[in-house]
Motif scaffolding. Structure first.
Motif, PDB file in Angstrom:
ATOM      1  N   ALA A 445      28.873  -8.404  42.349  1.00 33.44           N
ATOM      2  CA  ALA A 445      29.341  -8.673  40.989  1.00 33.44           C
ATOM      3  C   ALA A 445      28.582  -9.839  40.370  1.00 33.44           C
ATOM      4  N   LYS A 446      28.289 -10.860  41.161  1.00 38.22           N
ATOM      5  CA  LYS A 446      27.566 -12.008  40.632  1.00 38.22           C
ATOM      6  C   LYS A 446      26.086 -11.704  40.413  1.00 38.22           C
ATOM      7  N   ILE A 447      25.513 -10.808  41.200  1.00 38.04           N
ATOM      8  CA  ILE A 447      24.130 -10.390  40.939  1.00 38.04           C
ATOM      9  C   ILE A 447      24.033  -9.775  39.548  1.00 38.04           C
ATOM     10  N   VAL A 448      24.999  -8.927  39.214  1.00 39.89           N
ATOM     11  CA  VAL A 448      25.012  -8.306  37.889  1.00 39.89           C
ATOM     12  C   VAL A 448      25.173  -9.353  36.799  1.00 39.89           C
ATOM     13  N   SER A 449      26.118 -10.279  36.980  1.00 47.23           N
ATOM     14  CA  SER A 449      26.380 -11.266  35.936  1.00 47.23           C
ATOM     15  C   SER A 449      25.203 -12.210  35.744  1.00 47.23           C
ATOM     16  N   GLN A 450      24.489 -12.544  36.827  1.00 50.67           N
ATOM     17  CA  GLN A 450      23.367 -13.465  36.699  1.00 50.67           C
ATOM     18  C   GLN A 450      22.174 -12.834  35.990  1.00 50.67           C
ATOM     19  N   LEU A 451      22.059 -11.524  36.036  1.00 45.38           N
ATOM     20  CA  LEU A 451      20.914 -10.844  35.432  1.00 45.38           C
ATOM     21  C   LEU A 451      21.279 -10.124  34.142  1.00 45.38           C
ATOM     22  N   THR A 452      22.500 -10.296  33.659  1.00 48.03           N
ATOM     23  CA  THR A 452      22.910  -9.661  32.415  1.00 48.03           C
ATOM     24  C   THR A 452      22.367 -10.440  31.223  1.00 48.03           C
ATOM     25  N   GLY A 453      21.803  -9.723  30.264  1.00 52.42           N
ATOM     26  CA  GLY A 453      21.247 -10.370  29.083  1.00 52.42           C
ATOM     27  C   GLY A 453      19.784 -10.739  29.292  1.00 52.42           C
ATOM     28  N   ASP A 454      19.298 -11.633  28.464  1.00 54.40           N
ATOM     29  CA  ASP A 454      17.899 -12.069  28.531  1.00 54.40           C
ATOM     30  C   ASP A 454      17.781 -13.200  29.537  1.00 54.40           C
ATOM     31  N   ALA A 455      17.577 -12.848  30.784  1.00 53.24           N
ATOM     32  CA  ALA A 455      17.504 -13.846  31.839  1.00 53.24           C
ATOM     33  C   ALA A 455      16.133 -14.508  31.852  1.00 53.24           C
ATOM     34  N   ASP A 456      16.141 -15.826  31.995  1.00 52.54           N
ATOM     35  CA  ASP A 456      14.905 -16.576  32.144  1.00 52.54           C
ATOM     36  C   ASP A 456      14.574 -16.611  33.634  1.00 52.54           C
ATOM     37  N   PHE A 457      13.588 -15.828  34.041  1.00 59.23           N
ATOM     38  CA  PHE A 457      13.311 -15.674  35.463  1.00 59.23           C
ATOM     39  C   PHE A 457      12.600 -16.876  36.062  1.00 59.23           C
ATOM     40  N   SER A 458      12.415 -17.909  35.294  1.00 59.50           N
ATOM     41  CA  SER A 458      11.875 -19.139  35.857  1.00 59.50           C
ATOM     42  C   SER A 458      12.982 -20.130  36.188  1.00 59.50           C
ATOM     43  N   SER A 459      14.237 -19.779  35.961  1.00 66.88           N
ATOM     44  CA  SER A 459      15.351 -20.680  36.209  1.00 66.88           C
ATOM     45  C   SER A 459      16.089 -20.268  37.474  1.00 66.88           C
ATOM     46  N   PRO A 460      16.667 -21.234  38.180  1.00 63.06           N
ATOM     47  CA  PRO A 460      17.424 -20.900  39.393  1.00 63.06           C
ATOM     48  C   PRO A 460      18.610 -19.989  39.107  1.00 63.06           C
ATOM     49  N   GLU A 461      19.210 -20.110  37.908  1.00 62.72           N
ATOM     50  CA  GLU A 461      20.384 -19.311  37.587  1.00 62.72           C
ATOM     51  C   GLU A 461      20.076 -17.816  37.556  1.00 62.72           C
ATOM     52  N   ALA A 462      18.837 -17.431  37.284  1.00 63.54           N
ATOM     53  CA  ALA A 462      18.441 -16.019  37.334  1.00 63.54           C
ATOM     54  C   ALA A 462      17.878 -15.653  38.696  1.00 63.54           C
ATOM     55  N   LEU A 463      17.059 -16.530  39.273  1.00 62.44           N
ATOM     56  CA  LEU A 463      16.442 -16.244  40.569  1.00 62.44           C
ATOM     57  C   LEU A 463      17.460 -16.206  41.703  1.00 62.44           C
ATOM     58  N   VAL A 464      18.613 -16.837  41.499  1.00 59.54           N
ATOM     59  CA  VAL A 464      19.620 -16.819  42.549  1.00 59.54           C
ATOM     60  C   VAL A 464      20.096 -15.402  42.846  1.00 59.54           C
ATOM     61  N   ALA A 465      19.971 -14.495  41.873  1.00 57.95           N
ATOM     62  CA  ALA A 465      20.373 -13.103  42.107  1.00 57.95           C
ATOM     63  C   ALA A 465      19.556 -12.482  43.235  1.00 57.95           C
ATOM     64  N   PHE A 466      18.273 -12.846  43.312  1.00 57.26           N
ATOM     65  CA  PHE A 466      17.427 -12.299  44.367  1.00 57.26           C
ATOM     66  C   PHE A 466      17.767 -12.929  45.714  1.00 57.26           C
ATOM     67  N   ALA A 467      18.123 -14.215  45.703  1.00 52.52           N
ATOM     68  CA  ALA A 467      18.558 -14.846  46.943  1.00 52.52           C
ATOM     69  C   ALA A 467      19.859 -14.217  47.435  1.00 52.52           C
ATOM     70  N   LEU A 468      20.759 -13.907  46.519  1.00 58.32           N
ATOM     71  CA  LEU A 468      21.991 -13.217  46.898  1.00 58.32           C
ATOM     72  C   LEU A 468      21.687 -11.830  47.460  1.00 58.32           C
ATOM     73  N   GLY A 469      20.754 -11.121  46.814  1.00 56.96           N
ATOM     74  CA  GLY A 469      20.384  -9.801  47.304  1.00 56.96           C
ATOM     75  C   GLY A 469      19.751  -9.859  48.683  1.00 56.96           C
ATOM     76  N   MET A 470      18.894 -10.850  48.923  1.00 61.43           N
ATOM     77  CA  MET A 470      18.269 -10.995  50.235  1.00 61.43           C
ATOM     78  C   MET A 470      19.314 -11.340  51.295  1.00 61.43           C
ATOM     79  N   THR A 471      20.275 -12.194  50.952  1.00 59.26           N
ATOM     80  CA  THR A 471      21.344 -12.528  51.893  1.00 59.26           C
ATOM     81  C   THR A 471      22.134 -11.285  52.278  1.00 59.26           C
ATOM     82  N   LEU A 472      22.479 -10.478  51.295  1.00 60.12           N
ATOM     83  CA  LEU A 472      23.219  -9.249  51.561  1.00 60.12           C
ATOM     84  C   LEU A 472      22.383  -8.273  52.383  1.00 60.12           C
ATOM     85  N   PHE A 473      21.072  -8.215  52.108  1.00 55.83           N
ATOM     86  CA  PHE A 473      20.177  -7.333  52.857  1.00 55.83           C
ATOM     87  C   PHE A 473      20.142  -7.731  54.330  1.00 55.83           C
ATOM     88  N   VAL A 474      20.014  -9.018  54.597  1.00 60.61           N
ATOM     89  CA  VAL A 474      19.940  -9.487  55.982  1.00 60.61           C
ATOM     90  C   VAL A 474      21.258  -9.225  56.709  1.00 60.61           C
TER      91      VAL A 474
END
Length: 495
Positions: A445-474
């Protein structure tokens, strides 16, 4: 839109026509070279036509796919190089600026497709940033903010590059298709080993199809990995993995954000645990009944009805949790009764509904696995004097245990990855609590919320979605490895 989709459809249609014509003419040329006698051909006539069709389709399709992947990257890079530094100096990232450029370009394409603008007018528009925003809004294309003249100019360049690229793509792909068909057509004669060539070509296509899953997995892994590394360059890994507070501020640099993953992990596993408490007993008991006790008539009706649950969209389950299960639990455990539950969105709400959704995953797979246990094991148990219940408990279930474990883990993976039921049924609060009647949220749910809208992919608030995804993958990978260990251990006893 009109300039991007239709040419591709027309190109595909022309390639198909070339392949059909090539098949017919290639087959006819081979028969003609054999004097009309198919027995004088090395291969059956269909192989000669198939060889021409393959040469018309495969190289052109491969070129088309590569072009469609490379062109957006090339166009974005070229347009980004033309953006003035003043736009970046205003604090906007290159990603957000390019998002505006693409939206304006797509809006102009929509205006041309609807007839609101001619192509010449679309190419010259952009003298006023406010006017273009209002104009696009009048035809149903919404822009979030005013568009600067520099962005409009970049959008025109973007449209020009895309138009040129699409035209070149069409010419090159169709030329390759025609050239491949002509090359194979010239080789269609009685002595040509068409069958060998076609079978090797089909084998190559099958290998390529089998490789797509592997390459996709590798691509997903690297996409997560690279962006996760970028996140940990901006945000400390220790605070992410051991932080107990989740409070993104979207300040742009993460200085005021708390991005601890522990509350999200707790919510994910807590909701999944409750779901499995519901799904595993009900699913396993229903599988035992259907496979060992139910008559063929009952089984033919009950099994499809249970499997219907798997076909219901998850958004429907989410609405069921929000409108039915949540209010029901509030009436049972709310402030008017036990005062355990403050609102309809809670871990228990999402867990119960998710468990209902997972019942067919456990039931159907376990039923098929139990039915696959050899009848000889049942007969041997009955021959030793065991009752039916003893046979099920001591013989059938242990023999089917590896498959049942696989079914349970499939359901667990489905529960961990669920989003809509959590969003509508569990709420959005990230907290560490043992109370199942509290609102919580999950990683997905938080992956969706962090990437909803015009996300600035240079900020931790957007990039954290990928860290969450990697954590779930592992975590999921570890769960699957553990399941494989259990399956192999018990399978050795019954092979």
């Amino acid at each position: 839109m009109d300039g991007g989709v239709m040419p591709i459809l027309w190109v595909v249609a022309v390639i198909f026509v070339v392949s059909v014509v090539g098949f017919i003419t290639g087959r006819a040329r081979a028969l003609q070279s054999a004097g009309g006698d198919a027995r004088r051909l090395h291969s059956l006539p269909i192989y000669y036509g198939s060889n021409v069709a393959l040469w018309a389709v495969v190289p052109a399709a491969a070129t088309l796919i590569v072009w469609l992947i490379v062109q957006p990257l090339f166009v974005n890079s070229r347009v980004a190089e033309t953006l003035p530094g003043s736009l970046l100096d205003e604090g906007s990232s290159i990603g957000l600026i390019m998002s505006d450029v693409r939206r304006v370009a797509e809006g102009l394409d929509v205006a041309v497709a609807q007839g609101a603008l001619s192509r010449d007018e679309a190419a010259s528009i952009g003298s006023s940033s406010v006017n273009i925003r209002e104009f696009l809004g009048s035809i149903g294309v919404a822009l979030g903010s005013d568009v600067s003249p520099e962005v409009v100019a970049a959008a025109q360049l973007y449209r020009g590059f895309n138009a040129t690229g699409s035209a070149l793509m069409s010419l090159i792909v169709l030329a390759i298709s025609a050239g491949g068909a002509a090359y194979a057509y010239r080789r269609s004669n009685a002595d040509f080993r068409a069958r060998n060539v076609v079978e090797r070509g089909v084998l190559g296509l099958l290998i390529g199809a089998a490789s797509i899953a592997i390459l996709t997995t590798i691509g997903i892994l690297f996409a997560l990995l690279f962006n996760t590394i970028e996140f940990f360059k901006l945000y400390p890994a220790t605070e992410f993995f051991f932080g107990t507070n989740w409070a993104p501020s979207f300040s742009g640099r993460g200085g005021l954000s708390d991005l601890g993953v522990l509350p999200l992990l707790w919510g994910t596993f807590y909701i999944s645990f409750i779901a499995m408490l519901v799904a595993v007993p009900i699913g396993l008991f229903s599988a035992i009944y259907l496979s060992e006790y139910a008559s063929p008539r009952v089984r033919s009706v009950a099994k499809p009805l249970i499997e219907i649950l798997a076909g219901i969209p998850t958004i429907v389950y989410g609405l069921f949790a929000l409108l039915t299960v949540g209010p029901l639990l509030v009436s049972l455990f709310g402030k008017d009764t036990l005062n355990w539950m403050q609102g309809g969105t809670a871990v228990m709400t999402a867990g119960l509904v998710m468990g209902i959704m997972l019942i067919p995953f456990v039931s159907s797979l376990s039923d098929d696995i139990i039915n696959a246990v050899p009848q000889a094991l049942r007969d041997g148990s009955y021959g030793l004097g065991a009752t039916q219940s003893e046979t099920i408990r001591l013989v059938i279930l242990p023999a089917a245990l590896p498959g049942i474990v696989g079914a349970i883990l499939l359901a667990a993976s489905r529960a961990i990855g669920e989003t809509m039921i959590v969003v509508l049924g569990a709420g959005a609060a990230a907290r560490l609590s043992m109370n199942p009647f509290d609102a919580m949220t999950t990683i997905t749910a938080k992956i969706v919320s962090q990437l909803t809208g015009d996300a600035d992919f240079s900020s931790p608030e957007a990039l954290v979605a990928f860290a969450l995804g990697m954590t779930l993958f592992v975590l999921t990978l570890g769960l699957n490895v553990f399941a494989l260990f259990i399956v192999r251990k018990y399978r050795e006893q019954y092979d």
